[in-house]
Design a protein around this motif. Sequence first.
Motif, mmCIF file in Angstrom:
data_model
loop_
_atom_site.group_PDB
_atom_site.id
_atom_site.type_symbol
_atom_site.label_atom_id
_atom_site.label_comp_id
_atom_site.label_asym_id
_atom_site.label_seq_id
_atom_site.Cartn_x
_atom_site.Cartn_y
_atom_site.Cartn_z
ATOM 1 N N SER A 30 34.164 15.313 4.265
ATOM 2 C CA SER A 30 34.784 15.082 5.520
ATOM 3 C C SER A 30 35.689 16.482 6.194
ATOM 4 C CB SER A 30 36.115 13.957 5.286
ATOM 5 O OG SER A 30 36.970 14.593 4.121
ATOM 6 N N ASP A 33 31.408 20.065 9.341
ATOM 7 C CA ASP A 33 30.625 19.702 10.260
ATOM 8 C C ASP A 33 29.466 19.612 9.672
ATOM 9 O OD1 ASP A 33 32.317 22.264 12.266
ATOM 10 O OD2 ASP A 33 32.951 20.307 12.049
ATOM 11 N N ILE A 51 27.597 17.258 14.262
ATOM 12 C CA ILE A 51 28.721 16.297 14.530
ATOM 13 C C ILE A 51 30.076 16.872 13.750
ATOM 14 C CG2 ILE A 51 27.987 14.792 12.504
ATOM 15 C CD1 ILE A 51 29.139 12.385 14.187
ATOM 16 N N ARG A 54 35.563 15.356 11.991
ATOM 17 C CA ARG A 54 36.035 14.115 12.102
ATOM 18 C C ARG A 54 35.276 13.042 12.790
ATOM 19 N NH1 ARG A 54 41.582 15.495 15.060
ATOM 20 N NH2 ARG A 54 40.347 16.048 16.938
ATOM 21 N N GLY A 55 34.056 13.439 13.234
ATOM 22 C CA GLY A 55 33.008 12.308 13.881
ATOM 23 C C GLY A 55 33.293 12.049 15.264
ATOM 24 N N ASP A 56 34.320 12.892 15.820
ATOM 25 C CA ASP A 56 34.537 12.531 17.179
ATOM 26 C C ASP A 56 33.954 13.400 18.130
ATOM 27 O OD1 ASP A 56 37.851 14.159 17.422
ATOM 28 O OD2 ASP A 56 36.028 14.671 16.128
ATOM 29 N N THR A 57 33.206 14.265 17.731
ATOM 30 C CA THR A 57 32.511 15.243 18.675
ATOM 31 C C THR A 57 31.203 15.583 18.263
ATOM 32 O OG1 THR A 57 34.605 16.178 19.399
ATOM 33 C CG2 THR A 57 32.512 17.240 20.203
ATOM 34 N N GLN A 58 30.215 15.537 18.953
ATOM 35 C CA GLN A 58 28.912 15.803 18.802
ATOM 36 C C GLN A 58 28.335 16.484 19.710
ATOM 37 O OE1 GLN A 58 25.379 13.104 18.741
ATOM 38 N NE2 GLN A 58 27.125 11.360 18.663
ATOM 39 N N THR A 69 20.621 10.744 18.593
ATOM 40 C CA THR A 69 22.392 10.792 18.291
ATOM 41 C C THR A 69 22.909 10.980 16.760
ATOM 42 O OG1 THR A 69 22.213 8.861 20.105
ATOM 43 C CG2 THR A 69 24.021 9.023 18.466
ATOM 44 N N SER A 71 25.639 10.448 13.953
ATOM 45 C CA SER A 71 26.554 9.851 13.457
ATOM 46 C C SER A 71 26.747 10.107 11.834
ATOM 47 C CB SER A 71 26.252 8.269 13.520
ATOM 48 O OG SER A 71 25.214 7.864 12.707
ATOM 49 N N ASN A 74 31.598 8.914 6.507
ATOM 50 C CA ASN A 74 32.497 9.814 5.611
ATOM 51 C C ASN A 74 32.845 9.143 4.333
ATOM 52 O OD1 ASN A 74 32.427 11.882 7.254
ATOM 53 N ND2 ASN A 74 34.580 12.028 7.764
ATOM 54 N N ARG A 101 34.522 23.158 8.358
ATOM 55 C CA ARG A 101 35.383 23.099 9.404
ATOM 56 C C ARG A 101 35.906 24.353 9.910
ATOM 57 N NH1 ARG A 101 40.435 19.143 7.947
ATOM 58 N NH2 ARG A 101 41.477 20.421 6.551
#
Length: 119
Positions: A30, A33, A51, A54-58, A69, A71, A74, A101
């Motif tokens: 987690s 990236d 990605i 946090r998985g909120d941006t790719q 795509t 995805s 975690n 990160r």
Amino acid sequence: QVQLVESGGGLVQAGGSLRLSCAASGLTFSMYDMGWFRRAPGKEREFVGVIMWRGDTQSMSDSVKGRFTISRDNAKNTVYVQMNSLKPEDTAVYYCAARQRFTSSYSYWGQGTPVTVSS
């Protein structure tokens, strides 16, 4: 030690779909990236997408945007790339990589999984 293991590659006809997986172990998943890269026969390695931890941006390369795509799960320490509308030029060995990160370099790489798209 850190291991990244890709799976899901294979032979598919043009226009088809594949989903690649990359299972990570030996790191705090987690906090990384996760990127996908590919190397086509006779060509340089190419960035496919990434990605964020946090998985909120790719971010995806222009060559695959709208078709691929990324995805992540975690809880399973796994990252995926869903590849749709595949083209013969997508034929390559696909690699996942981990980047801690807030840093700029990928520290860990998988062994790759081959994808062949027939016309």
